[in-house]
Design a protein around this motif. Structure first.
Motif, PDB file in Angstrom:
ATOM      1  N   ALA B  39       3.121  12.226  10.878  1.00 19.29           N
ATOM      2  CA  ALA B  39       2.273  12.762  10.185  1.00 19.29           C
ATOM      3  C   ALA B  39       2.689  13.743   9.270  1.00 19.29           C
ATOM      4  CB  ALA B  39       1.136  13.660  10.838  1.00 19.29           C
ATOM      5  N   ALA B  40       3.840  14.507   9.543  1.00 19.26           N
ATOM      6  CA  ALA B  40       4.389  15.520   8.886  1.00 19.26           C
ATOM      7  C   ALA B  40       5.321  14.893   7.874  1.00 19.26           C
ATOM      8  CB  ALA B  40       5.587  16.294   9.728  1.00 19.26           C
ATOM      9  N   VAL B  41       6.167  13.761   8.162  1.00 19.19           N
ATOM     10  CA  VAL B  41       6.876  13.074   7.305  1.00 19.19           C
ATOM     11  C   VAL B  41       6.134  12.338   6.180  1.00 19.19           C
ATOM     12  CG1 VAL B  41       8.228  11.280   6.824  1.00 19.19           C
ATOM     13  CG2 VAL B  41       8.827  12.641   8.836  1.00 19.19           C
ATOM     14  N   LEU B  42       5.077  11.947   6.610  1.00 19.07           N
ATOM     15  CA  LEU B  42       4.009  11.154   5.666  1.00 19.07           C
ATOM     16  C   LEU B  42       3.111  12.085   4.841  1.00 19.07           C
ATOM     17  CD1 LEU B  42       3.346   7.918   7.401  1.00 19.07           C
ATOM     18  CD2 LEU B  42       5.153   8.491   5.847  1.00 19.07           C
ATOM     19  N   ASP B  43       3.054  13.335   5.392  1.00 11.72           N
ATOM     20  CA  ASP B  43       2.265  14.454   4.842  1.00 11.72           C
ATOM     21  C   ASP B  43       0.724  13.859   4.663  1.00 11.72           C
ATOM     22  OD1 ASP B  43       1.602  16.730   3.622  1.00 11.72           O
ATOM     23  OD2 ASP B  43       1.866  16.050   1.503  1.00 11.72           O
ATOM     24  N   VAL B  44       0.092  13.456   5.803  1.00 12.96           N
ATOM     25  CA  VAL B  44      -1.319  13.068   5.890  1.00 12.96           C
ATOM     26  C   VAL B  44      -1.844  13.876   7.221  1.00 12.96           C
ATOM     27  CG1 VAL B  44      -1.113  10.900   4.960  1.00 12.96           C
ATOM     28  CG2 VAL B  44      -0.854  11.072   7.380  1.00 12.96           C
ATOM     29  N   PRO B  45      -3.104  14.212   6.956  1.00 16.87           N
ATOM     30  CA  PRO B  45      -3.692  14.787   8.275  1.00 16.87           C
ATOM     31  C   PRO B  45      -3.681  14.152   9.746  1.00 16.87           C
ATOM     32  CG  PRO B  45      -5.150  14.859   6.490  1.00 16.87           C
ATOM     33  CD  PRO B  45      -4.188  13.929   6.024  1.00 16.87           C
ATOM     34  N   PRO B  46      -3.332  15.008  10.594  1.00 16.07           N
ATOM     35  CA  PRO B  46      -3.053  14.077  11.863  1.00 16.07           C
ATOM     36  C   PRO B  46      -4.189  13.292  12.066  1.00 16.07           C
ATOM     37  CG  PRO B  46      -2.449  16.429  11.985  1.00 16.07           C
ATOM     38  CD  PRO B  46      -2.879  16.482  10.788  1.00 16.07           C
ATOM     39  N   THR B  47      -5.539  13.539  11.958  1.00 20.58           N
ATOM     40  CA  THR B  47      -6.591  12.953  12.497  1.00 20.58           C
ATOM     41  C   THR B  47      -6.769  11.338  11.553  1.00 20.58           C
ATOM     42  OG1 THR B  47      -8.974  13.029  12.717  1.00 20.58           O
ATOM     43  CG2 THR B  47      -8.074  14.193  10.642  1.00 20.58           C
ATOM     44  N   ASN B  48      -6.254  11.788  10.421  1.00 18.90           N
ATOM     45  CA  ASN B  48      -6.157  10.495   9.448  1.00 18.90           C
ATOM     46  C   ASN B  48      -5.276   9.519  10.068  1.00 18.90           C
ATOM     47  OD1 ASN B  48      -6.717   8.548   7.589  1.00 18.90           O
ATOM     48  ND2 ASN B  48      -5.788   9.632   6.031  1.00 18.90           N
ATOM     49  N   LEU B  49      -3.776  10.110  10.294  1.00 21.58           N
ATOM     50  CA  LEU B  49      -2.808   9.197  10.635  1.00 21.58           C
ATOM     51  C   LEU B  49      -3.069   8.688  11.984  1.00 21.58           C
ATOM     52  CD1 LEU B  49       0.178   8.530  10.033  1.00 21.58           C
ATOM     53  CD2 LEU B  49       0.964   9.898  11.735  1.00 21.58           C
ATOM     54  N   SER B  50      -3.876   9.404  12.746  1.00 21.20           N
ATOM     55  CA  SER B  50      -4.349   8.678  13.950  1.00 21.20           C
ATOM     56  C   SER B  50      -5.034   7.539  13.974  1.00 21.20           C
ATOM     57  CB  SER B  50      -5.030   9.778  15.014  1.00 21.20           C
ATOM     58  OG  SER B  50      -5.323   9.259  16.140  1.00 21.20           O
ATOM     59  N   PHE B  51      -5.910   7.585  13.120  1.00 22.43           N
ATOM     60  CA  PHE B  51      -6.907   6.235  12.634  1.00 22.43           C
ATOM     61  C   PHE B  51      -5.946   5.228  12.154  1.00 22.43           C
ATOM     62  CE2 PHE B  51      -8.704   4.205   9.145  1.00 22.43           C
ATOM     63  CZ  PHE B  51      -9.899   3.800   9.602  1.00 22.43           C
ATOM     64  N   HIS B  52      -5.020   5.365  11.485  1.00 24.52           N
ATOM     65  CA  HIS B  52      -4.007   4.289  11.025  1.00 24.52           C
ATOM     66  C   HIS B  52      -3.136   3.855  12.155  1.00 24.52           C
ATOM     67  CE1 HIS B  52      -5.746   4.544   6.773  1.00 24.52           C
ATOM     68  NE2 HIS B  52      -5.411   5.843   6.816  1.00 24.52           N
ATOM     69  N   LEU B  53      -2.819   4.721  12.799  1.00 25.95           N
ATOM     70  CA  LEU B  53      -1.759   4.192  13.771  1.00 25.95           C
ATOM     71  C   LEU B  53      -2.643   3.435  14.794  1.00 25.95           C
ATOM     72  CD1 LEU B  53       0.152   7.619  14.523  1.00 25.95           C
ATOM     73  CD2 LEU B  53       0.916   5.645  13.338  1.00 25.95           C
ATOM     74  N   LYS B  54      -3.948   3.874  15.163  1.00 28.73           N
ATOM     75  CA  LYS B  54      -4.390   3.024  16.026  1.00 28.73           C
ATOM     76  C   LYS B  54      -4.589   1.634  15.507  1.00 28.73           C
ATOM     77  CE  LYS B  54      -9.217   3.050  18.126  1.00 28.73           C
ATOM     78  NZ  LYS B  54     -10.492   3.622  17.997  1.00 28.73           N
ATOM     79  N   ALA B  55      -4.947   1.407  14.184  1.00 26.87           N
ATOM     80  CA  ALA B  55      -5.106   0.324  13.394  1.00 26.87           C
ATOM     81  C   ALA B  55      -3.975  -0.664  13.796  1.00 26.87           C
ATOM     82  CB  ALA B  55      -5.428   0.062  12.120  1.00 26.87           C
ATOM     83  N   LEU B  56      -2.659  -0.013  13.427  1.00 25.46           N
ATOM     84  CA  LEU B  56      -1.345  -0.908  13.664  1.00 25.46           C
ATOM     85  C   LEU B  56      -1.245  -1.061  14.812  1.00 25.46           C
ATOM     86  CD1 LEU B  56       0.631   1.782  11.228  1.00 25.46           C
ATOM     87  CD2 LEU B  56       0.513  -1.008  11.092  1.00 25.46           C
ATOM     88  N   THR B  57      -1.513  -0.198  15.942  1.00 28.56           N
ATOM     89  CA  THR B  57      -1.276  -0.579  17.232  1.00 28.56           C
ATOM     90  C   THR B  57      -2.135  -1.777  17.705  1.00 28.56           C
ATOM     91  OG1 THR B  57      -0.634   1.828  17.597  1.00 28.56           O
ATOM     92  CG2 THR B  57      -1.032   0.332  19.472  1.00 28.56           C
ATOM     93  N   GLN B  58      -3.611  -1.692  17.612  1.00 34.92           N
ATOM     94  CA  GLN B  58      -4.476  -2.641  17.833  1.00 34.92           C
ATOM     95  C   GLN B  58      -3.782  -4.021  17.301  1.00 34.92           C
ATOM     96  OE1 GLN B  58      -8.308  -1.243  16.580  1.00 34.92           O
ATOM     97  NE2 GLN B  58      -8.654  -0.419  18.711  1.00 34.92           N
ATOM     98  N   ALA B  59      -3.272  -3.840  16.231  1.00 34.58           N
ATOM     99  CA  ALA B  59      -2.833  -5.355  15.605  1.00 34.58           C
ATOM    100  C   ALA B  59      -1.467  -5.479  16.050  1.00 34.58           C
ATOM    101  CB  ALA B  59      -2.414  -5.164  14.211  1.00 34.58           C
ATOM    102  N   ARG B  60      -0.910  -4.832  17.106  1.00 39.57           N
ATOM    103  CA  ARG B  60       0.546  -4.843  17.720  1.00 39.57           C
ATOM    104  C   ARG B  60       1.572  -4.629  17.062  1.00 39.57           C
ATOM    105  NH1 ARG B  60       1.665  -9.725  20.565  1.00 39.57           N
ATOM    106  NH2 ARG B  60       0.641 -10.838  18.594  1.00 39.57           N
ATOM    107  N   LEU B  61       1.369  -4.366  15.642  1.00 35.75           N
ATOM    108  CA  LEU B  61       2.361  -3.920  14.792  1.00 35.75           C
ATOM    109  C   LEU B  61       3.388  -2.746  15.191  1.00 35.75           C
ATOM    110  CD1 LEU B  61       1.116  -4.806  11.253  1.00 35.75           C
ATOM    111  CD2 LEU B  61       3.341  -5.705  12.416  1.00 35.75           C
ATOM    112  N   LEU B  62       2.507  -2.153  16.011  1.00 35.73           N
ATOM    113  CA  LEU B  62       3.459  -0.601  16.735  1.00 35.73           C
ATOM    114  C   LEU B  62       3.041  -0.675  18.101  1.00 35.73           C
ATOM    115  CD1 LEU B  62       2.447   2.162  14.404  1.00 35.73           C
ATOM    116  CD2 LEU B  62       4.310   0.578  14.217  1.00 35.73           C
ATOM    117  N   THR B  63       3.994  -0.021  18.886  1.00 39.56           N
ATOM    118  CA  THR B  63       3.960  -0.120  20.400  1.00 39.56           C
ATOM    119  C   THR B  63       3.860   1.422  20.487  1.00 39.56           C
ATOM    120  OG1 THR B  63       6.165   0.076  20.784  1.00 39.56           O
ATOM    121  CG2 THR B  63       5.235  -1.985  21.174  1.00 39.56           C
ATOM    122  N   VAL B  64       3.016   1.865  21.577  1.00 40.75           N
ATOM    123  CA  VAL B  64       3.100   3.310  21.920  1.00 40.75           C
ATOM    124  C   VAL B  64       3.169   3.585  23.188  1.00 40.75           C
ATOM    125  CG1 VAL B  64       0.584   3.229  22.279  1.00 40.75           C
ATOM    126  CG2 VAL B  64       1.430   5.328  21.437  1.00 40.75           C
TER     127      VAL B  64
END
Lengths: 109, 109
Positions: B39-64
């Motif tokens: 979030a700090a590097v991309l300069d987006v609010p944590p709550t918004n980043l969480s939304f996008h990370l969730k989408a990426l993770t659900q699509a399996r493009l990220l692991t957590v």
DNA sequence: TTGATTATACAACAACTATTGAAATAACGG
DNA sequence: CCGTTATTTCAATAGTTGTTGTATAATCAA
């Protein structure tokens, strides 16, 4: 390829109808197909298909050429190759060994 | 890779924030990054980043992976390679010569 | 246990996207 | 010139997506 362009291309391909239309036109290279035939094959109303063909064309994934009353669409394969190259580069970014020797032999099969 | 999966992956990548996050994590392989740092590097609010990370993770493009209070994200590079292979195959479908000898040498810069 | 920190979930709203039928545009054949 | 055909544009609507602040859950440090 720059990042806004890549985002645009993903956006355009992120639709079942548009991905199907593009795949169909790749198969039909280099003759292409006219809009009505595409609509018939994909079984979507012409008005809806027109909407999606327009999006694909604006993103330059398709080219269109008038033939009398018909509009003939063709896949822009070089642009897709650019997108593939972009993805491959992103995916390997800073770590080329990530992508090496993983069965990435695109020209076979 | 099947077509619904490809559509889903394009959908997830069709966002500047998500594409940036994925690219950043590819660069940070194999250590990955925790959500707050992303979030700090991309300069987006944590709550918004969480939304996008969730989408990426659900699509399996990220692991957590949980690390105490931190959530460490990593890029799923094999899935991206699958997507590249799918695109390459679609693009060459029925006409392998379309893709051959077009500078598609993905492993070199 | 308390207080601070990290991250996600929720709710509300704005903005965008897809779908459809009807109408408009343009080109052909007779 | 007139009817037919091919395609797009328009308008209306329904559904989806992105963004934000607040609230909640989980962890850590003292």
């Amino acid at each position: 390829m720059d990042h806004p362009t890549a985002v645009l291309l993903f956006d355009v391909l992120a639709s079942g109808v548009r991905l199907d239309a593009f795949r169909l036109l790749v198969k039909k290279e280099p003759e292409g197909m006219v809009a009505g035939d595409i609509a018939a094959v994909l079984d979507v109303p012409p008005t809806n298909l027109s909407f999606h063909l327009k999006a694909l064309t604006q993103a330059r994934l398709l080219t269109v050429e008038q033939e009398g009353r018909f509009q003939r669409y063709r896949a822009n394969i070089p642009l897709m190759l650019d997108l593939i190259a972009y993805l491959t580069e992103e995916c390997c970014s800073g770590r080329p060994e990530q992508c090496a020797n993983r069965g990435l032999t695109p020209n076979l099969k």
